[in-house]
Design an enzyme around this catalytic site. Structure first.
Site, short mmCIF file in Angstrom:
data_model
loop_
_atom_site.label_atom_id
_atom_site.label_comp_id
_atom_site.label_asym_id
_atom_site.label_seq_id
_atom_site.Cartn_x
_atom_site.Cartn_y
_atom_site.Cartn_z
N CYS A 14 0.84 -1.19 0.00
CA CYS A 14 0.00 0.00 0.00
C CYS A 14 0.88 1.24 0.00
O CYS A 14 2.10 1.17 0.12
CB CYS A 14 -0.92 0.01 1.21
SG CYS A 14 -0.04 0.09 2.79
N CYS A 17 3.12 1.67 2.91
CA CYS A 17 4.36 0.90 2.81
C CYS A 17 5.42 1.69 2.05
O CYS A 17 6.59 1.70 2.42
CB CYS A 17 4.11 -0.44 2.10
SG CYS A 17 3.12 -1.62 3.03
N ASP A 418 -4.02 4.78 -29.39
CA ASP A 418 -3.20 4.38 -30.53
C ASP A 418 -4.14 4.18 -31.71
O ASP A 418 -5.33 3.89 -31.52
CB ASP A 418 -2.46 3.08 -30.19
CG ASP A 418 -1.74 2.50 -31.39
OD1 ASP A 418 -0.98 3.25 -32.03
OD2 ASP A 418 -1.97 1.32 -31.70
N ASP A 600 -2.16 -1.59 -28.45
CA ASP A 600 -2.18 -3.05 -28.64
C ASP A 600 -0.85 -3.62 -29.07
O ASP A 600 -0.70 -4.84 -29.15
CB ASP A 600 -3.23 -3.42 -29.70
CG ASP A 600 -2.75 -3.12 -31.12
OD1 ASP A 600 -2.15 -2.04 -31.32
OD2 ASP A 600 -2.97 -3.95 -32.00
#
Length: 716
Positions: A14, A17, A418, A600
């Protein structure tokens, strides 16, 4: 000398952390800056290696509870076997504990001793298997930096210990009722959080695979000319200046300059452009791209870390290491909420003791405050909403890799698309044929001999229009220009006007293939990369949501402009390389925007990693999928606004859940602290039971609210 290292660590779960790691490393002399990113478990450290060594940095990280993971070692802190066992026990416990409330006939409900002991036996293994929360959460609290693990350990630990206390009272004959026992709550929060953590862990491993897959595009062996003789060597043994021979279908093994021959090279991994690029003497070729047809020789100019593909790897790693973490709401309040609750519990108990009450009464107050403010509902607020929201999204083929991805989709205000393979289908398509149709049979027969994407598109067009192939002979292919052949006594060409020494008018924004017969132009094919169905609607919906939409593509200016105009996208960039796409994302982020990148291809992966939410279309490369936060499992571009809608709806639900959780705390903590007793409203010996009931009710309200998401379904 100032150096920079990126380390992958275990156990960072988290934003708190991340803060703890930065707090541990920053004071060390010689360390210039530290950035810990919990979403990728990476710690980026800039340091002076004359003052501090990497071994010291690793030592401090390990001492703080976040050991560095070596490349050949995985973080096994989330063991799926443990989670499965916990899940089974929790389901049984939940049914056993809650069954009577729903009219189920469960055994031993008339015997408080047996009923409570069975729940203890079912819950204890779950708590033991979830000990990692306590091992990390309690020390974090003691170091004044509570994390999500602290919330989980405090919530489940308090519920478990209080239930154990009630059970002991029953066994000793001090109590004859199981009211107040909440073993099921203790087990449920550990199991639900563990499942979420495991899913996040698996998604991070998948993301790491992206770099390895990228490097597999480099061939193991290559053909070179040394001392006038062609030999095969390992690609790792290539040297700058070597002359490499590449034949049709082979991958290029290094960056270089063509010195002999002519060919077409598929560079879609770099540019996203589906049509192969003609390479002649003096042209650049790049590692990992595919030679489509002709044979060429090139002189090596870049190997190893000096290649374009290595630069993509570096961009990908850098983006992962500097990606701003999505701050989870529970983490942001943990540092204030948990210490405050503990302080209220201790102070309330002491005040009642000082006022003359017994130790038992004071202990009752402390337990009541801790139980009623036990952050079970707080811990459930995010994972329950995320579980339901992501499950509904999956019905539409939208896969969120973790909770942070779903949350961020609810925050984004800018989308970069894209073109090739995202807005468009990624393959050439014949839009029209203009001219003499009698020549099409011959053209179809000739193009069927070609593996070129344009040739295949022409064959498909002819098949769809009922054309049958004719007989041809004297077939000849000229790299980068097209084909020439003879049919029915006529010499026919298909491709560039240069093939018949003529002229032709190109269709702007389209690819044009000219047909001639006996050196006379007779027709032309107009091809494009077909725009996906619903692309216009998808962009329109995003605009309605107040989201800025732009397009960045490696394709040429006219093609990009045509697609942008059709889809009503006002901002676009053509001829973009991978680093240009990353720059486009960073530019918007610098202006304060939360950016979604949709792509992609391999060339999109660095930008996908850099974006606040990287979305990969499911038909894309494994590398793009591994670098993304969200995967569209189909080719439906409407899934992009759906992902935004599910993100916004889920984020709103999380906020509602947190409000509900805190509402109970604000109202119930004063009650648990003894306020009713002051006014003679309640017999305080019953308060722990009431507190447990209120805690369960808060969790139930959060779960019920999260389940409302199941009814949400975008109407497009």
């Amino acid at each position: 000398m100032i150096q920079k290292t990126v380390l992958k660590v275990s156990g960072m779960s988290c934003a708190a952390c991340s803060a703890r790691i930065e707090k541990a490393l920053s004071p060390i002399k010689g360390i210039e800056s530290v950035e810990a990113v919990f979403s990728s478990n990476m710690v980026s450290v800039t340091y002076d290696d004359d003052v501090v060594k990497p071994e010291r940095i690793k030592e401090v990280l390990a001492k703080a509870g976040y050991p560095v993971l070596e490349k050949d070692r995985l973080d096994n802190s989330w063991n799926p076997v443990y989670i499965i066992v916990s899940g089974i026990l929790t389901v049984i416990l939940f049914i056993y504990a809650m069954g009577p409330m729903f009219g189920l006939n469960v055994p031993f409900t008339d015997s408080p001793v047996i009923y409570s002991v069975i729940q203890f036996i079912l819950a204890t293994p779950v708590v033991i298997l979830g000990r990692k929360f306590f091992v990390k959460g309690i020390p974090a609290l003691l170091h004044k930096s509570p994390t999500m693990d602290t919330l989980v350990s405090l919530g489940s630990g308090t519920a478990y210990l209080y239930s154990c206390y009630i059970t002991v009272c029953i066994l000793l004959g001090m109590k004859d009722s199981v009211s107040g026992i909440c073993f099921d709550s203790a087990a449920m929060i550990i199991t639900l959080i563990s499942v979420g953590k495991y899913m996040e862990f698996r998604s991070r491993v998948k993301a790491d695979d992206a770099v390895d897959k990228l490097l597999t595009l480099i061939p193991d062996e290559t053909n070179v000319i040394r001392d006038g003789i062609e030999i095969t060597i390992k690609t790792d043994d290539l040297a700058i200046g070597d002359v490499v021979i590449v034949r049709p279908g082979e991958r290029i093994s290094a960056d270089g300059i063509v010195i002999e021959g002519r060919t077409s090279v598929n560079e879609s991994m770099l540019t996203g452009e589906s049509v192969p690029i003609v390479k002649d003497v003096g042209s650049q070729v790049f590692t990992g791209t595919v030679n489509a047809d002709g044979s060429v020789k090139f002189r090596v100019t870049g190997i190893g870390g000096d290649t374009v593909i290595s630069e993509i790897v570096k961009l990908l790693e850098d983006a992962k290491a500097t990606k701003a973490p999505v701050a989870r709401m529970a983490d942001r309040v943990a540092s204030v909420f948990v210490p405050t609750v503990i302080a209220i519990a201790v102070v309330s108990g002491l005040l009642w003791f000082i006022s003359g009450k017994t130790v038992g009464f004071a202990l009752n107050v402390m337990i009541s405050v801790l139980v009623i403010s036990c952050p079970c509902a707080l811990g459930l607020a995010t994972p329950m909403a995320v579980t339901v929201g992501s499950g509904k999204a999956a019905e539409h083929g939208i896969l969120f890799r973790n909770a942070a991805a779903l949350e961020m989709c609810g925050r984004i205000d800018s989308v970069i698309l894209d073109k090739t393979g995202t807005v468009t289908e990624g393959v050439p398509k014949v839009e029209s044929y203009i001219g003499d149709v009698s020549v099409l049979s011959a053209v179809m027969a000739a193009e069927s001999k070609s593996e070129h994407p344009i040739g295949k598109a022409i064959v498909r067009y002819c098949e769809e229009n009922g054309i049958t192939p004719a007989e041809i002979y004297d077939f000849e292919y000229t790299v980068g220009k097209g084909i020439r052949f003879v049919s029915d006594g006529r010499t026919v060409t298909a491709g560039s006007p240069d093939l018949y020494d003529g002229d032709g008018i190109e269709e702007e924004g389209f690819t044009t293939v000219f047909i001639s017969s006996d050196s006379q132009p007779v027709g032309k094919f107009v091809l494009s990369d077909g725009i996906r169905n619903e692309a216009i609607d998808a962009v329109s919906i995003l605009h309605e949501r107040g989201i800025q939409v732009s397009m960045v593509s490696g394709d040429n200016e006219s093609s990009v402009k045509r697609v942008a105009d059709i889809c009503n996208i006002s901002q676009y960039t053509a001829g973009a390389l991978p680093q240009d796409k990353v720059t486009a994302v960073k530019r918007l982020q610098a202006k304060g925007h939360d950016v979604m990148m949709v792509g992609d291809g391999v060339n999109d992966s660095p930008a996908l990693a850099q974006a606040d939410a990287g979305v990969a279309m499911g038909s894309g490369s494994d590398i793009a999928l591994g670098s993304s936060d969200v995967v569209i499992l189909n080719d439906d571009i409407l899934s992009i606004p759906r992902a935004v809608d599910y993100g916004r709806k889920t984020l709103g639900n999380v906020k509602q859940n947190l409000f509900l959780a805190f509402c109970y705390n604000v109202v119930c903590i004063p009650i648990a602290a003894g306020l009713p007793y002051l006014f003679g409203i309640a017999e305080f010996s019953h308060m722990p039971m009431i507190a447990a009931a209120a805690m369960s009710l808060s969790s139930l309200s959060v779960v019920s609210n999260a389940l409302r998401l199941r009814r949400f379904d975008p109407d497009y």
